[in-house]
Design an enzyme around this catalytic site. Structure first.
Site, PDB file in Angstrom:
ATOM      1  N   ASP A 105      -9.716   2.110  -7.873  1.00  0.00           N
ATOM      2  CA  ASP A 105      -8.499   2.818  -8.277  1.00  0.00           C
ATOM      3  C   ASP A 105      -7.743   1.930  -9.266  1.00  0.00           C
ATOM      4  O   ASP A 105      -8.044   0.734  -9.404  1.00  0.00           O
ATOM      5  CB  ASP A 105      -7.654   3.111  -7.031  1.00  0.00           C
ATOM      6  CG  ASP A 105      -6.314   3.729  -7.365  1.00  0.00           C
ATOM      7  OD1 ASP A 105      -6.276   4.650  -8.191  1.00  0.00           O
ATOM      8  OD2 ASP A 105      -5.302   3.265  -6.808  1.00  0.00           O
ATOM      9  N   TYR A 106      -6.743   2.489  -9.933  1.00  0.00           N
ATOM     10  CA  TYR A 106      -6.017   1.709 -10.939  1.00  0.00           C
ATOM     11  C   TYR A 106      -4.600   1.335 -10.481  1.00  0.00           C
ATOM     12  O   TYR A 106      -4.349   0.211 -10.068  1.00  0.00           O
ATOM     13  CB  TYR A 106      -5.975   2.471 -12.264  1.00  0.00           C
ATOM     14  CG  TYR A 106      -5.238   1.713 -13.352  1.00  0.00           C
ATOM     15  CD1 TYR A 106      -5.730   0.500 -13.832  1.00  0.00           C
ATOM     16  CD2 TYR A 106      -4.036   2.189 -13.873  1.00  0.00           C
ATOM     17  CE1 TYR A 106      -5.055  -0.219 -14.812  1.00  0.00           C
ATOM     18  CE2 TYR A 106      -3.351   1.484 -14.863  1.00  0.00           C
ATOM     19  CZ  TYR A 106      -3.867   0.280 -15.322  1.00  0.00           C
ATOM     20  OH  TYR A 106      -3.196  -0.432 -16.285  1.00  0.00           O
ATOM     21  N   LYS A 122      30.660  -2.965  30.961  1.00  0.00           N
ATOM     22  CA  LYS A 122      29.553  -2.996  31.915  1.00  0.00           C
ATOM     23  C   LYS A 122      29.907  -3.841  33.138  1.00  0.00           C
ATOM     24  O   LYS A 122      29.497  -3.520  34.262  1.00  0.00           O
ATOM     25  CB  LYS A 122      28.299  -3.533  31.227  1.00  0.00           C
ATOM     26  CG  LYS A 122      27.777  -2.622  30.124  1.00  0.00           C
ATOM     27  CD  LYS A 122      26.447  -3.091  29.566  1.00  0.00           C
ATOM     28  CE  LYS A 122      25.915  -2.098  28.542  1.00  0.00           C
ATOM     29  NZ  LYS A 122      24.578  -2.459  28.036  1.00  0.00           N
TER      30      LYS A 122
END
Length: 748
Positions: free
Chosen positions: A503-504, A384
């Site tokens: 939920d489990y 660069k």
């Protein structure tokens, strides 16, 4: 705002002479690049304070006095290390282990346990040094492979700190990275994940890092983000650049013009090929010399008309592998000069020393070709810098495809540095390239480098770091605080009727390798029982599990059970009922397909429920599992189109479930929800996509909780099942939230 930059080397180095200590600017791309950014940032933002934490290049006797002077003069908080510690840390683990391995030189890699132990020690010393100066709202920016353990150490000391980490060398592929001992490779990844933002030069390095994360830590990324220890960590690409204006303007200065005149006197009208690099086996210096030899061998007309100016900057002189390279360079340059040279022409002008800034820019400016052929390089800023100095638009860059800069400088001649013939042919193409093409290519590359200079790079990283932190805070804002939890408790106890939809798997209990291992403990069962026995309270366990599992583990409790995502329902003190009549003969067509994929993926297995089939791959190698699961999903999408009845696929946490369409947890939950919910308390908790249907039907007054850090329709977020259990326990009359240690004691 205060920015704390942490790197192995401080931007100022100490040297001692007869008059005392002298302070000089440290060499190296990282130190000089960041130093330039700091200077401009302070000019641009006067109220910005930047403190640099780093090693000043030497051990000193009076550390307190020198440390005070460093801070007062340069805003540097010095980290002082003994020569013995620095030897094992820097010359040892950093340069004999990480550097060769990450640059794909595994045969050069040394695995010494005392190197590793001192690497940990030095990282801890840097942590202690940072903690001496850090304040609550500071931004900490940690740099490079020397300090890969530091982010996690800082996180342990300050959980809410804003920490960025940038790796300036390549991150290797998993097959290379895994050569590190198991403890080392795991600890390094965990160390880096202490940061909020992790930056790399290229997309490839990001990809390799994420692949190693998946293979070693078992964590999968989503849109460049990883959920690590209840934090969202961002991983992204930031190609480091240079101070474009400094190089571009210097190339037309009087000082550089004087240096150019000296060079022209020595090279007359010859074409100049420039090679400049540190003395390092990763830079491919020998390969480019052999490529130049190939060029001279096959282009006799150019002998005497071209000169390779080769600058080798001394580096890590004490490391054996570096000294070996030096000897080979000396030998090969002598061989080429004796083979092709004459009384009035030296093919290679070889210098083994550093060059001043003006000399460097002069070399960039007057060279017709830059030959940059690293065998592996994180970025390569030399490429660069060369482009920035092309004020005339002429000049050709030959660049290794193994350099990070090759991703940006696409108009250069990209070569494989391991092929000397390819390098030689690239030199031929460069010399013959028309000026119009040279100017077109240079213009495009210059624009790219100019538009994303060192300043844009640093600002981009720091802006992304703030965005990553803000996202964490937004997610954190969904976490119920003490006041919210108190309100939930009050409303629960005041309500005339209460419904808890739970939920489990992943919600009340962590995931296990197989479903049969994820069974409830007595602590969870006792909480559910006490809640269910509370006056006017109904607990509904709403799961994807089959009814036999729910009956076995929860049938003795006064709770309602919903199996297979709503297909089977069993209210308290009643028998199981089918939600609606459905077919299941499609399973015999689906199961053979799934069996094909279990053969392809070791560790996977099939779970058959009454009206659904699940493909599990939690125990499988994660990278292959993702690929196979994706293939299976695509296969099933086309296969199920030909079935007589409609089925759907649910992609859960390392599972893929096929079930009848038209049944979900939301529809099942509506059987309990009354039309009028005045003075009714409703709570729903779940962890995956199947629970979104549940959240969707909840009344606006309901308390909905997503377990895990991911997007959801739920109002609140909890980190893990343990937090939900504590919340549920707090709803029981005369119970309060307890600490983790208290819970563990209760379970014992």
């Amino acid at each position: 705002m205060r920015l704390i930059i942490v790197s192995n080397r401080a931007p100022v180095s100490i040297t001692k002479d007869e008059t005392g200590y002298r302070y000089e600017e440290s060499s190296g791309g990282l130190a000089s690049g960041l130093r330039t950014y700091v200077e401009k940032a302070l000019e641009k933002t006067p109220d910005l304070e930047i403190i640099w934490v780093g090693w000043p290049g030497a051990s000193v006797e009076n550390e307190a006095e020198v440390g005070k002077e460093l801070f007062e003069k340069f805003k540097i908080h010095g980290v002082f290390l003994s020569p013995e510690l620095m030897e094992n840390f820097y010359e040892g683990f950093c340069n004999k282990t990480i550097w060769p391995l990450f640059h794909y030189f595994p045969t050069f890699t040394v695995y010494e346990n005392n190197y590793w132990e001192d690497y940990i020690t030095v990282n801890q010393k840097y942590c202690d040094a940072v903690m001496e100066v850090v304040r609550e709202d500071d931004v900490i920016w940690v740099h490079d492979y020397h300090l890969m353990l530091l982010p996690a150490m800082l996180r342990k000391k300050n959980a809410g700190a804003t920490i960025g980490f940038f790796l300036h060398i390549p991150f290797p592929s998993y097959e290379i990275y895994r050569l590190l001992p198991r403890e080392w490779r795991t600890t390094i990844l965990e160390g880096i994940y202490g940061a909020d933002l992790i930056g790399f030069h290229t997309f490839d390095y990001c990809t390799y890092f994420l692949r190693s994360t998946l293979r070693i830590l078992g964590m999968m990324e989503h849109m460049g983000e990883i959920i690590y220890k209840e934090r969202t960590v961002k991983i992204d690409t930031f190609p480091m650049s240079i101070d474009y204006g400094k190089f571009h303007q210097a190339s037309t200065s009087d000082e550089v013009a004087s240096e150019i005149s000296k060079l022209k006197n020595h090279t007359s009208e010859k074409k100049i090929i420039l090679s400049i690099d540190r003395q390092d086996y990763t830079k491919g210096i020998l390969n480019r010399m052999k490529g130049y030899e190939y060029f001279l061998e096959n282009n006799p007309d150019w002998r005497g008309r071209v000169t390779l100016i080769m600058i080798v900057i001394p580096s890590r002189i004490g490391v054996e592998s570096y000294q070996s390279i030096k000897s080979q360079i000396d030998e090969l340059s002598g061989h080429i000069n004796s083979k092709f040279g004459s009384m009035d022409w030296i093919p290679i002008v070889y210098r083994y020393n550093s060059v001043s800034f003006n000399e460097l820019v002069a070399l960039y400016t007057c060279s017709d070709i830059a030959l940059i052929t690293p065998l592996r390089d994180g970025m390569n800023l030399i490429a660069k810098e060369y482009i920035a100095c092309r004020t005339t638009g002429k000049g050709v860059l030959i660049l290794s495809e193994m350099a990070g800069a090759a991703d940006e400088l696409l108009e250069s001649i990209i070569i494989n540095p391991n092929n000397q013939e390819e390098i030689g042919m690239a030199l031929t193409a460069a010399i013959q390239m028309p000026q119009e093409e040279q100017q077109r290519n240079s213009t495009l590359m210059q624009k790219r480098v100019r538009n994303y200079s060192i300043f844009e790079w640093a600002d981009d990283f720091l802006t992304s770091l703030h965005e990553a932190k803000n996202k964490q805070e937004r997610l954190q804002s969904r976490m119920p605080d003490a006041n919210t939890l108190a309100v939930i408790q009050q409303n629960f106890h005041k309500a005339e009727k209460r419904y808890l939809f739970l939920d489990y798997d992943g919600t009340l209990i962590p995931f296990a390798d197989t479903p049969s291992e994820a069974v409830p403990g007595e602590y969870l069962l006792s909480i559910l029982q006490e809640l269910a026995e509370s006056e006017n309270t109904e607990v509904i366990l709403i799961s994807g599990r089959n009814r036999s599992f729910l009956e076995k583990h929860f049938g003795h409790l006064p709770v309602s059970l919903v199996a297979e995502h709503g297909l089977y329902i069993r209210r308290v003190n009643t028998e199981w009922q089918l939600f609606k009549p459905i077919h299941r003969n499609w399973k015999r067509k689906i199961i053979p397909v799934l069996e094909q994929y279990t053969t392809k993926l070791p560790g996977s297995f099939i779970e058959e429920k009454e009206f659904s089939v699940v493909f599990h791959y939690r125990r499988s190698e994660p990278v292959r599992a993702i690929t196979i699961a994706r293939q299976l999903m695509n296969h099933l999408l086309s296969f199920t189109l030909n079935l007589d009845i409609q089925v759907e696929m649910l992609k859960g946490n390392k599972i893929l479930e096929v079930k009848n369409a038209g049944i979900d947890k939301g529809l099942a939950a509506m059987l309990w929800l009354p039309e009028k919910i005045n003075n009714t308390f409703v709570l729903a908790a779940g962890d995956d996509i199947t629970d979104e249907n549940l959240f969707r039907v909840m009344p606006s007054s309901a308390y909905t909780f997503k377990v895990g850090q991911s997007p959801s329709q739920a109002i609140y977020t909890l980190n893990d099942p343990e937090e939900l259990i504590q919340l549920l326990r707090s709803l029981i009359p005369d119970k309060k939230l307890i600490s983790n240690s208290q819970q563990q004691q209760s379970e014992v």
